[in-house]
Design an enzyme around this catalytic site. Structure first.
Site, PDB file in Angstrom:
ATOM      1  N   SER A 191     -16.358  -3.790 -10.001  1.00 54.36           N
ATOM      2  CA  SER A 191     -15.902  -4.118  -8.640  1.00 54.36           C
ATOM      3  C   SER A 191     -16.383  -5.495  -8.174  1.00 54.36           C
ATOM      4  O   SER A 191     -17.552  -5.849  -8.346  1.00 54.36           O
ATOM      5  CB  SER A 191     -16.409  -3.063  -7.658  1.00 54.36           C
ATOM      6  OG  SER A 191     -16.087  -3.471  -6.336  1.00 54.36           O
TER       7      SER A 191
ATOM      8  N   THR B  80     -13.494   3.828  -3.908  1.00 51.71           N
ATOM      9  CA  THR B  80     -12.486   3.486  -4.893  1.00 51.71           C
ATOM     10  C   THR B  80     -12.238   4.683  -5.799  1.00 51.71           C
ATOM     11  O   THR B  80     -12.729   5.789  -5.553  1.00 51.71           O
ATOM     12  CB  THR B  80     -12.882   2.186  -5.636  1.00 51.71           C
ATOM     13  OG1 THR B  80     -11.827   1.817  -6.505  1.00 51.71           O
ATOM     14  CG2 THR B  80     -14.157   2.341  -6.437  1.00 51.71           C
TER      15      THR B  80
ATOM     16  N   LYS C  26     -10.676   8.678  -3.185  1.00 51.90           N
ATOM     17  CA  LYS C  26     -10.093   8.368  -1.860  1.00 51.90           C
ATOM     18  C   LYS C  26      -9.582   9.606  -1.129  1.00 51.90           C
ATOM     19  O   LYS C  26      -9.609   9.646   0.100  1.00 51.90           O
ATOM     20  CB  LYS C  26      -8.974   7.328  -2.002  1.00 51.90           C
ATOM     21  CG  LYS C  26      -9.510   5.953  -2.384  1.00 51.90           C
ATOM     22  CD  LYS C  26      -8.417   4.900  -2.469  1.00 51.90           C
ATOM     23  CE  LYS C  26      -9.015   3.573  -2.923  1.00 51.90           C
ATOM     24  NZ  LYS C  26      -8.026   2.493  -2.992  1.00 51.90           N
TER      25      LYS C  26
ATOM     26  N   ASN D 299     -10.284   4.679   2.252  1.00 48.56           N
ATOM     27  CA  ASN D 299     -10.956   3.704   1.384  1.00 48.56           C
ATOM     28  C   ASN D 299     -12.163   3.066   2.058  1.00 48.56           C
ATOM     29  O   ASN D 299     -12.857   2.265   1.443  1.00 48.56           O
ATOM     30  CB  ASN D 299      -9.979   2.610   0.919  1.00 48.56           C
ATOM     31  CG  ASN D 299      -9.831   1.500   1.944  1.00 48.56           C
ATOM     32  OD1 ASN D 299      -9.929   1.749   3.146  1.00 48.56           O
ATOM     33  ND2 ASN D 299      -9.604   0.284   1.491  1.00 48.56           N
TER      34      ASN D 299
ATOM     35  N   ALA E  81       3.854   6.618  -6.657  1.00 47.47           N
ATOM     36  CA  ALA E  81       3.680   7.504  -5.494  1.00 47.47           C
ATOM     37  C   ALA E  81       2.322   8.197  -5.544  1.00 47.47           C
ATOM     38  O   ALA E  81       2.156   9.291  -5.018  1.00 47.47           O
ATOM     39  CB  ALA E  81       4.817   8.533  -5.446  1.00 47.47           C
TER      40      ALA E  81
ATOM     41  N   ARG F  73       7.689   7.928 -11.442  1.00 49.52           N
ATOM     42  CA  ARG F  73       8.004   8.614 -12.708  1.00 49.52           C
ATOM     43  C   ARG F  73       8.380  10.072 -12.429  1.00 49.52           C
ATOM     44  O   ARG F  73       9.383  10.547 -12.902  1.00 49.52           O
ATOM     45  CB  ARG F  73       6.781   8.508 -13.626  1.00 49.52           C
ATOM     46  CG  ARG F  73       6.994   8.974 -15.018  1.00 49.52           C
ATOM     47  CD  ARG F  73       5.842   8.527 -15.891  1.00 49.52           C
ATOM     48  NE  ARG F  73       4.544   9.003 -15.404  1.00 49.52           N
ATOM     49  CZ  ARG F  73       3.385   8.739 -15.973  1.00 49.52           C
ATOM     50  NH1 ARG F  73       3.334   7.989 -17.066  1.00 49.52           N
ATOM     51  NH2 ARG F  73       2.258   9.193 -15.484  1.00 49.52           N
TER      52      ARG F  73
ATOM     53  N   MET G 228      -0.691  -4.388  -7.557  1.00 50.50           N
ATOM     54  CA  MET G 228      -1.937  -4.075  -6.853  1.00 50.50           C
ATOM     55  C   MET G 228      -3.172  -4.254  -7.731  1.00 50.50           C
ATOM     56  O   MET G 228      -4.283  -4.298  -7.224  1.00 50.50           O
ATOM     57  CB  MET G 228      -1.881  -2.651  -6.306  1.00 50.50           C
ATOM     58  CG  MET G 228      -0.929  -2.498  -5.132  1.00 50.50           C
ATOM     59  SD  MET G 228      -1.336  -0.999  -4.217  1.00 50.50           S
ATOM     60  CE  MET G 228       0.286  -0.448  -3.788  1.00 50.50           C
TER      61      MET G 228
ATOM     62  N   TYR H 103      -5.618  -6.528 -10.162  1.00 52.11           N
ATOM     63  CA  TYR H 103      -5.856  -7.963 -10.219  1.00 52.11           C
ATOM     64  C   TYR H 103      -6.343  -8.375 -11.600  1.00 52.11           C
ATOM     65  O   TYR H 103      -6.790  -7.547 -12.380  1.00 52.11           O
ATOM     66  CB  TYR H 103      -6.792  -8.438  -9.107  1.00 52.11           C
ATOM     67  CG  TYR H 103      -8.156  -7.810  -9.045  1.00 52.11           C
ATOM     68  CD1 TYR H 103      -8.400  -6.754  -8.183  1.00 52.11           C
ATOM     69  CD2 TYR H 103      -9.208  -8.291  -9.811  1.00 52.11           C
ATOM     70  CE1 TYR H 103      -9.651  -6.181  -8.098  1.00 52.11           C
ATOM     71  CE2 TYR H 103     -10.465  -7.732  -9.725  1.00 52.11           C
ATOM     72  CZ  TYR H 103     -10.683  -6.672  -8.875  1.00 52.11           C
ATOM     73  OH  TYR H 103     -11.916  -6.101  -8.791  1.00 52.11           O
TER      74      TYR H 103
ATOM     75  N   GLY I 219      -3.414  -8.416  -7.309  1.00 57.82           N
ATOM     76  CA  GLY I 219      -4.048  -7.686  -6.215  1.00 57.82           C
ATOM     77  C   GLY I 219      -5.315  -8.310  -5.657  1.00 57.82           C
ATOM     78  O   GLY I 219      -5.980  -7.684  -4.816  1.00 57.82           O
TER      79      GLY I 219
HETATM   80  P1  ATR Z   1      -3.802   5.737  -8.055  1.00 55.80           P
HETATM   81  O1  ATR Z   1      -4.843   6.302  -7.143  1.00 55.80           O
HETATM   82  O2  ATR Z   1      -4.225   4.508  -8.816  1.00 55.80           O
HETATM   83  O3  ATR Z   1      -2.474   5.552  -7.379  1.00 55.80           O
HETATM   84  P2  ATR Z   1      -2.728   8.102  -9.229  1.00 55.80           P
HETATM   85  O4  ATR Z   1      -2.793   8.812  -7.936  1.00 55.80           O
HETATM   86  O5  ATR Z   1      -3.120   8.826 -10.483  1.00 55.80           O
HETATM   87  O6  ATR Z   1      -3.632   6.805  -9.227  1.00 55.80           O
HETATM   88  O7  ATR Z   1      -1.239   7.516  -9.409  1.00 55.80           O
HETATM   89  C1  ATR Z   1      -0.851   6.796 -10.525  1.00 55.80           C
HETATM   90  C2  ATR Z   1       0.595   6.350 -10.321  1.00 55.80           C
HETATM   91  O8  ATR Z   1       1.020   5.558 -11.432  1.00 55.80           O
HETATM   92  C3  ATR Z   1       1.582   7.490 -10.228  1.00 55.80           C
HETATM   93  O9  ATR Z   1       2.642   7.086  -9.384  1.00 55.80           O
HETATM   94  C4  ATR Z   1       2.046   7.623 -11.684  1.00 55.80           C
HETATM   95  O10 ATR Z   1       3.281   8.281 -11.831  1.00 55.80           O
HETATM   96  P3  ATR Z   1       3.320   9.919 -11.857  1.00 55.80           P
HETATM   97  O11 ATR Z   1       3.084  10.362 -10.438  1.00 55.80           O
HETATM   98  O12 ATR Z   1       4.678  10.259 -12.325  1.00 55.80           O
HETATM   99  O13 ATR Z   1       2.217  10.337 -12.775  1.00 55.80           O
HETATM  100  C5  ATR Z   1       2.159   6.179 -12.048  1.00 55.80           C
HETATM  101  N1  ATR Z   1       2.094   5.872 -13.477  1.00 55.80           N
HETATM  102  C6  ATR Z   1       1.017   5.944 -14.283  1.00 55.80           C
HETATM  103  N2  ATR Z   1       1.315   5.514 -15.535  1.00 55.80           N
HETATM  104  C7  ATR Z   1       2.631   5.140 -15.516  1.00 55.80           C
HETATM  105  C8  ATR Z   1       3.536   4.608 -16.489  1.00 55.80           C
HETATM  106  N3  ATR Z   1       3.151   4.365 -17.736  1.00 55.80           N
HETATM  107  N4  ATR Z   1       4.807   4.355 -16.098  1.00 55.80           N
HETATM  108  C9  ATR Z   1       5.223   4.608 -14.837  1.00 55.80           C
HETATM  109  N5  ATR Z   1       4.401   5.099 -13.862  1.00 55.80           N
HETATM  110  C10 ATR Z   1       3.125   5.372 -14.204  1.00 55.80           C
END
Ligand code: ATR
Length: 292
Positions: free
Chosen positions: A22, A69, A73, A94, A135, A159, A229, A231, A255
């Site tokens: 961080s 982080t 969260k 956060n 999402a 996804r 997002m 960096y 980011g």
């Molecule tokens: P964060 O807190 O970083 O947002 P998270 O809540 O685990 O972590 O969310 C990860 C996001 O990245 C999700 O939107 C995930 O899609 P799914 O909800 O379908 O799992 C997306 N993601 C992760 N790897 C991906 C990839 N290789 N291609 C497309 N989307 C991906």
């Protein structure tokens, strides 16, 4: 003779797992020096099953506030007794301020990201078409702030499309108040080209690259804005792909600006003063000390 007494320095941390990478400590140290605030900011590595115990220990030792982080969260949201409106909308926290008897939970991620686009890049969101990819927690933290910027529309694609639908459902009332059209779909349901593209997935971090499938039509207009997002170097594949569509007039941002601006919002919540975040960002981008 009287002994000199000095009040203990106010303590802040970034709490997460991992936290070793961080950059928040150097950013907050720079803010403190800029504004003449006396505080100490450190990293707090919390066991995955021990976030609450770690925070309670920190507060017992004089902790005044923290940033949160990955992956805490949502747990931080549950631990806070009170929430700012933007944290309540995001369902994720956060930033915490340990007010006596009632921990306050805030979410400064969205304000930080929007400040980086509107203030640092001078690209007002009003009337634009925004595509938010992802999402998960990162996207949940920023969607409300995008809506508050009154773009014409925000489309959320993910996804797993059901998560995108669930995310917009929790923001529909807020969007209606602001006259913003919200929609959701899967990664292959991007629609027409957008003015602003935000990568809120963890695909860059995991090295999976661009999260959207190939298609012939552009996703981003010429001259458009793209932000990852993440960096540093992990943002490069997404930003290179976006730049190929936006051309030279496009605005590509990793980011780091969001990180500095969300930190400035947290600093304001804790200390009531606004640091010169643009200067800190310029220093970090130039590889100088944050408060040079
Ligand atoms: P964060 O807190 O970083 O947002 P998270 O809540 O685990 O972590 O969310 C990860 C996001 O990245 C999700 O939107 C995930 O899609 P799914 O909800 O379908 O799992 C997306 N993601 C992760 N790897 C991906 C990839 N290789 N291609 C497309 N989307 C991906």
């Amino acid at each position: 003779m009287t002994a000199a007494t000095s009040a203990p320095v106010d303590q802040y941390v970034v709490a997460g797992n991992p936290v070793g990478h961080s950059r928040s400590p150097e950013i907050h140290a720079a803010f403190a020096r800029q504004t003449g605030q006396s505080l100490h900011y450190d990293r707090l590595l919390c066991p995955l099953d021990g976030f609450e115990a770690s925070l309670r220990g920190f507060v017992a030792g004089g902790g005044r506030g923290c940033n949160i982080t990955v992956p805490f969260k949502f747990e931080a949201f549950r631990l806070a007794a009170r929430h700012t409106p933007r944290a309540a909308l995001a369902g994720a926290v956060n930033t915490m301020r340990f007010d006596e008897g009632a921990w306050l939970g805030d979410n400064t991620d969205g304000a930080g990201l929007v400040a980086d686009i509107e203030r640092n890049a001078r690209r007002p969101l009003r009337g634009l078409r925004v595509l938010l990819i992802g999402a998960g927690g990162a996207s949940a933290g920023v969607l409300g702030s995008f809506i508050a910027g009154r773009p014409a529309q925000v489309r959320v694609v993910n996804r797993s499309a059901d998560k995108a639908h669930a995310l917009i459902a929790s923001h529909q009332a807020f969007a209606a108040e602001h006259g913003v059209q919200l929609s959701a779909g899967g990664l292959d349901e991007v629609g027409d080209a957008h003015d602003v593209l935000i990568n809120g997935t963890s695909a860059s971090l995991s090295g999976a690259g661009v999260p959207l499938p190939d298609r012939d039509a552009p996703v981003l207009v010429r001259g458009g804005v793209a932000v990852d997002m993440m960096y540093g170097p992990s943002a490069a594949p997404f930003l290179d792909w976006a730049r190929a569509q936006a051309g030279d007039a496009g605005e590509m941002r990793d980011g780091l600006g969001m990180l500095v601006e969300q930190a400035a919002e947290a600093f304001f919540l804790w200390r009531g003063v606004r640091p010169d975040s643009a200067r800190v960002l310029a220093n970090l981008r130039a590889g100088r000390e944050a408060d040079a």
